[in-house]
Design a protein around this motif. Structure first.
Motif, PDB file in Angstrom:
ATOM      1  N   HIS A 163       0.854  -1.182   0.000  1.00 28.97           N
ATOM      2  CA  HIS A 163       0.000   0.000   0.000  1.00 28.97           C
ATOM      3  C   HIS A 163       0.886   1.226   0.000  1.00 28.97           C
ATOM      4  CE1 HIS A 163      -3.502   2.513   1.209  1.00 28.97           C
ATOM      5  NE2 HIS A 163      -4.150   1.574   0.578  1.00 28.97           N
ATOM      6  N   ARG A 164       0.682   2.090  -0.997  1.00 27.55           N
ATOM      7  CA  ARG A 164       1.558   3.237  -1.145  1.00 27.55           C
ATOM      8  C   ARG A 164       1.384   4.200   0.004  1.00 27.55           C
ATOM      9  NH1 ARG A 164       0.316   6.581  -5.222  1.00 27.55           N
ATOM     10  NH2 ARG A 164       2.391   7.413  -5.315  1.00 27.55           N
ATOM     11  N   SER A 165       2.530   4.745   0.437  1.00 31.11           N
ATOM     12  CA  SER A 165       2.498   5.780   1.461  1.00 31.11           C
ATOM     13  C   SER A 165       2.039   7.084   0.845  1.00 31.11           C
ATOM     14  CB  SER A 165       3.897   5.953   2.059  1.00 31.11           C
ATOM     15  OG  SER A 165       3.946   7.057   2.917  1.00 31.11           O
TER      16      SER A 165
ATOM     17  N   ARG B 266       7.226   5.357  10.172  1.00 29.76           N
ATOM     18  CA  ARG B 266       6.696   5.463   8.814  1.00 29.76           C
ATOM     19  C   ARG B 266       7.815   5.254   7.803  1.00 29.76           C
ATOM     20  NH1 ARG B 266       3.424  10.030   8.646  1.00 29.76           N
ATOM     21  NH2 ARG B 266       3.271   9.968  10.899  1.00 29.76           N
TER      22      ARG B 266
ATOM     23  N   GLY C  15       3.060   2.190   2.954  1.00 29.63           N
ATOM     24  CA  GLY C  15       2.328   2.215   4.210  1.00 29.63           C
ATOM     25  C   GLY C  15       2.091   0.840   4.776  1.00 29.63           C
TER      26      GLY C  15
ATOM     27  N   THR D 147       2.047  -3.444   8.579  1.00 28.40           N
ATOM     28  CA  THR D 147       1.373  -2.166   8.377  1.00 28.40           C
ATOM     29  C   THR D 147       1.871  -1.162   9.407  1.00 28.40           C
ATOM     30  OG1 THR D 147      -0.626  -3.345   7.657  1.00 28.40           O
ATOM     31  CG2 THR D 147      -0.862  -1.014   8.160  1.00 28.40           C
ATOM     32  N   PHE D 148       2.241   0.020   8.957  1.00 28.86           N
ATOM     33  CA  PHE D 148       2.604   1.045   9.924  1.00 28.86           C
ATOM     34  C   PHE D 148       1.388   1.419  10.761  1.00 28.86           C
ATOM     35  CE2 PHE D 148       6.237   1.647   7.057  1.00 28.86           C
ATOM     36  CZ  PHE D 148       7.268   1.695   8.002  1.00 28.86           C
TER      37      PHE D 148
ATOM     38  N   TYR E 170      -0.055   4.041  11.784  1.00 25.34           N
ATOM     39  CA  TYR E 170      -1.016   5.061  11.364  1.00 25.34           C
ATOM     40  C   TYR E 170      -2.058   4.507  10.398  1.00 25.34           C
ATOM     41  CZ  TYR E 170       1.637   5.582   6.982  1.00 25.34           C
ATOM     42  OH  TYR E 170       2.260   5.362   5.773  1.00 25.34           O
ATOM     43  N   ALA E 171      -1.738   3.377   9.747  1.00 27.31           N
ATOM     44  CA  ALA E 171      -2.656   2.774   8.785  1.00 27.31           C
ATOM     45  C   ALA E 171      -3.326   1.516   9.328  1.00 27.31           C
ATOM     46  CB  ALA E 171      -1.921   2.435   7.492  1.00 27.31           C
TER      47      ALA E 171
ATOM     48  N   GLU F 161      -9.524   4.451   5.907  1.00 26.58           N
ATOM     49  CA  GLU F 161      -8.197   4.122   5.407  1.00 26.58           C
ATOM     50  C   GLU F 161      -7.685   2.814   5.993  1.00 26.58           C
ATOM     51  OE1 GLU F 161      -5.949   5.693   3.087  1.00 26.58           O
ATOM     52  OE2 GLU F 161      -7.963   6.325   2.526  1.00 26.58           O
TER      53      GLU F 161
ATOM     54  N   THR G 107      -6.735  -0.228   3.608  1.00 26.98           N
ATOM     55  CA  THR G 107      -5.384  -0.795   3.618  1.00 26.98           C
ATOM     56  C   THR G 107      -5.439  -2.295   3.858  1.00 26.98           C
ATOM     57  OG1 THR G 107      -4.449   1.283   4.418  1.00 26.98           O
ATOM     58  CG2 THR G 107      -3.120  -0.695   4.730  1.00 26.98           C
TER      59      THR G 107
END
Length: 889
Positions: free
Chosen positions: A2-4, A294, A299, A309-310, A312-313, A328, A332
């Motif tokens: 998943h793109r940051s 991050r 992401g 997964t970071f 925040y996601a 989100e 994700t």
């Protein structure tokens, strides 16, 4: 993957080596072989890895025993290795017999190691045994560490791996290419009291005499090297059982409750995917592992059975998370879980077809979110996703969806808007063309035919075409093998006997080459008459076509917005649509806004057409329509900021007009959630407050400051879903005292998720002197090594030239704080928003000094964006300003 959302990274000469043409072969045979950068003739089938990491020292030791098949007699074995030091190497026949010691030579530039033996190896099966050691990095490549404050305030350290696209070689000497699939058995020796996680469940755990533990994980299915995963730390794990699979979430200790939403979502998503793909998820467990910090590159990552997964996601914290965060997190999870089939079970043969992974996962993410959460109405977001692709795809520096990849660095750069968003848009269009059922049947056949194997795009088209009975391959080739955006010109409709005949002409939408000879596409077109629910479809081929629609009235081409093309109406027909704007379906309102803005800025229609639509929108319009209008205003606001012609008067007129349009919507939406409000209203609230703050609306800024000043004494004045929004407004307009207060708050925050967010907010400040302080702060240890690049990128959103100059002056320190896989992109993306001609020369100088010619794609894209912005601002802003003067109150 998943793109940051963070812009990505600096340049490094990282494996920019040409493809090896290892053997000569007839063209037909060569076309069937996978691309490789390694000599052919040795193929791995199984890896046994014994790993001992030392997190404190930042190093690891390991032994790899690799079962290989030698298909052609050889005296040497070459595989991928990066930053590894070899202590010994030997080769022994698999069936038994004496081992030969092997001499080791390392080519650091090519990221390979070669092991040579005195006695040539005849064709057959062998075991290659390697003892070696390597580095645990501080950025998300290979085996890396992430530091974070624990609940007790003390610093904690956890280890994770990130191998896509070509970084397994940093932990495992391997044939680190997608076509070299093999099985893996991982043993790790870890400190007592810590948890180790990998793709498969632990088969056994034993306590060693010194108190450490040895964990042996079950053997994986056959898979590509980039999907292997390992994590180690003071973790907690929660699980549920679904569809015969154990689904888990793994977090740092104390955060497990914040992963419950992701855990519940994963259970529902797995059930749907098992049904949709027609092949059940094949592993016994599926974990999602949360990591603090991050990356500039991604992401989340789809490691088979162990998604990383970071935080925040993945984590949902009621104290600060928003409805947008919730959506989100779900998206994700849906994206990465889709990869368990598209990418993991069936993998592209080489990075040329990366979109088979990412475009499909993006499409499934959107499809699954709309299916399982229809109340979010996320299908309207498809237009915004398509816009992201078209922005990149309408300039000369674009590339086809299926692109030729020659180097590791080019593979890194392939993770872009074309691969993800155009790939997703093309799939959505083709599904609409053949029908949902036929599309699903083709996907199921593809999965069954290629499970545990590697494919190219035509393998998919073959199955879809067979299921649909339509010429899918020809259309798919048009949209994936050539770059660019089709333009459908809508001729004058003719109403006859209750039907409307509409002539259509295919051209090409190009922002920087207006005289370019159009490419040819076969374009599926869906249209309808406004107010008539019945749609019709046609295939525009050979440059021309027509469509007959039931009913008479204003015509909507690309009804439902499933097509990947821009639609250009003649002035009379556009005026009819503008007059009927309030009655159009929300997705077509958004599509019309999108096309009008892009075509207007390109000079193909009046640049003020989009403002006519924004003026015509009723306050009662769908919340996502108003979100789109807010983004339209904010985009023009940034353009006027860099247009010096009238001393800022045009920008003030734009801001005043936009505030007057948005303020009634904000008043209707309110600052706090109302009982039973739609999720889209919560998202609109966040969008409106942010946009009005950017436009300088004194009322919104004052209210955010008032709430911020009172929040410590009365936390209820800033509810959780409003916290990040209020903090963002306060940070943007901070003076020195407020900025220092936010920094103090960041230092004291023990929740890594909130702490990281606060440091990035410090870099979003409008005051230029404070933005310079944020840049200096970014290169200290205070924010954490993985936040530095994000802070500099945040400054670049407002001051791209200042951020670029700072990065160029601190290249060595930037390199320490940017993922190696992102370094060729980072400087370019810092400058992407510039309108300064001098920046182009800086980028060219940087590229010539630091990048191989084959690694300059992102620099070229940034230069094209700057040139386009300069040209467009000069040509269109006077026209828009004249419209604003006519419509000013």
């Amino acid at each position: 993957m998943h793109r940051s959302l963070i812009s990505a990274a600096v340049a490094l000469a990282l494996a920019a080596f040409p493809l090896q043409q290892a053997i000569a072969a007839p063209k037909a045979a060569a076309a069937q072989e996978a691309t490789t950068q390694l000599p052919r003739g040795v193929v791995p089938s199984h890896y046994e890895i014994a790993l001992t990491p030392d997190a404190a020292k930042g190093r690891f030791t390991a032994r790899a025993t690799i079962t290989i098949s030698v298909t052609k007699a050889t005296s040497s074995i070459t595989l991928n290795a990066a930053d590894l030091r070899f202590d010994s190497a030997s080769v022994a026949p698999l069936a038994g017999g004496s081992a030969q010691g092997a001499k080791t030579s390392v080519d650091a530039a090519a990221q390979t190691a070669t092991f040579s033996v005195d006695k040539p190896l005849a064709p057959g099966l062998y075991k290659l045994t390697l003892d070696y050691s390597g580095v645990i990095g501080t950025q998300a490549v290979g085996l890396f560490s992430l530091d974070y404050p624990g609940a007790d305030g003390k610093q904690q350290r956890a280890l994770y791996t990130q191998f896509e696209n070509s970084d397994a070689r940093r932990m495992i000497p391997s044939w680190d290419e997608p076509a070299y699939k093999a099985t893996f058995a991982l043993d790790v020796t870890i400190p007592a009291g810590q948890m180790a996680v990998s793709n498969m469940p632990a088969a056994s755990t034993t306590t060693l005499p010194d108190g450490r533990q040895k964990v042996s994980f079950a053997k994986t299915p056959k898979m590509s090297t980039y999907l292997l995963f390992f994590a180690l730390g003071d973790f907690e794990r929660a699980t549920v059982k679904a569809e015969g699979t154990e689904i888990g979430v793994v977090t740092r200790r104390g955060a497990i409750d914040q992963a419950r939403f992701a855990l519940d979502a994963s259970k529902d998503i797995l059930r749907e995917y098992n049904d949709y793909f027609g092949v059940r998820y094949p592993l016994p467990k599926l974990d999602n592992i949360a990591g603090p910090g991050r990356s500039q590159f991604f992401g989340a990552m789809e490691n088979w059975g162990a998604i990383f997964t970071f935080e925040y996601a993945l984590l949902f914290d009621p104290a600060s998370s928003t409805q947008h965060d919730r959506q989100e997190i779900f998206a994700t999870a849906a994206h990465e879980m889709a990869h368990q089939w598209f990418g993991d079970l069936v993998t592209m043969r080489w990075w040329d077809d990366l979109w088979l992974n990412e475009g499909f996962a993006s499409w499934m993410e959107s499809r699954m979110t709309a299916r399982l959460h229809p109340e979010w109405n996320t299908r309207l977001g498809a237009v915004g996703s398509r816009d992201g692709a078209m922005q990149r795809d309408s300039v000369a520096t674009t590339h086809p969806v299926v692109q030729h990849i020659e180097t590791v660095e080019q593979a890194n750069q392939a993770f872009d808007e074309i691969t993800y968003q155009k790939g997703e848009a093309v799939i959505r269009m083709l599904e609409a063309y053949v029908g949902e059922n036929a599309w699903r049947s083709g996907v199921r056949s593809y999965m069954k035919a290629h499970a545990y194997g590697n494919t190219v795009s035509d393998d998919l088209w073959k199955q879809i075409e067979k299921a649909a009975g339509k010429p899918v391959t020809a259309i798919a080739h048009d949209f994936t093998l050539q770059p660019g955006v089709p333009l459908i010109r809508v001729g004058e409709p003719v109403c006859r006997n209750g039907s409307t005949i509409v002539p259509l002409t295919q051209a090409e939408f190009s922002r920087d080459r207006p005289d370019k000879k159009p490419l040819a596409w076969r374009v599926p077109v869906i249209a309808q008459v406004a107010g008539n629910d019945k749609q019709a479809s046609t295939l525009v081929s050979g440059g021309k076509g027509s469509i007959t629609l039931p009913g008479c009235g204003a015509v909507i081409v690309n009804a439902g917005q499933s097509g990947y093309y821009r639609t250009l109406y003649a002035p009379k027909e556009f005026a009819q649509l503008a007059q009927a704007f309030a009655t159009l379906a929300p997705i077509d309102q958004i599509g019309l806004l999108s096309d009008s803005q892009s075509l207007g800025l390109a000079g193909l229609q009046p640049a003020s057409n989009a403002l006519d639509l924004a003026k015509a929108a009723p306050v009662s319009a769908d919340p996502q329509v108003w979100s789109r209008i807010a983004r339209l205003f904010e985009g023009l606001h940034w353009r006027f900021q860099n247009w010096p012609e009238n001393g800022g008067a045009g920008r003030q007129r734009l801001n005043s007009f936009a505030i007057a349009r948005l303020a009634p919507v904000m008043a209707q939406t309110g600052w706090e959630a109302r009982s039973g409000e739609a999720p889209a209203v919560a998202n609109l609230r966040e969008e409106l407050i942010g946009t009005l703050s950017e436009l300088g609306d004194a009322t919104v800024i004052a209210e955010a400051r008032r709430r911020y000043a009172a929040m410590d004494k009365d936390p209820s004045i800033v509810p959780g879903p409003l916290r990040k929004t209020v903090l963002a407004v306060v940070a943007q307009h901070a003076d020195a005292a407020t900025w220092d207060g936010l920094r103090t708050r960041a230092r004291a925050e023990t929740n890594p998720l909130l702490r990281d967010h606060l440091y990035v907010l410090l870099a979003s400040v409008e005051n230029k002197a404070l933005a310079e302080r944020a840049l200096q702060l970014a290169l200290t240890d205070e924010p954490g090594l993985t936040n530095s690049a994000a802070m500099i990128s945040a400054v670049a959103q407002r001051y791209p030239d200042m951020a670029l100059d700072f990065a160029l002056a601190n290249t060595a320190k930037i390199n320490e704080r940017v993922d190696a896989s992102s370094r060729s992109r980072y400087f370019a993306r810092l400058a992407m928003g510039s309108s300064n001609p001098a920046t182009i020369a800086k980028l060219k100088g940087y590229a010539q000094a630091s990048l191989a010619a084959s690694s300059r794609g992102d620099v070229e894209a940034a230069i094209a964006a700057i040139q386009d912005r300069i040209k467009t601002n000069a040509a269109r802003l006077p026209e828009i300003d004249a419209w604003l003067q006519r419509h000013s109150r």
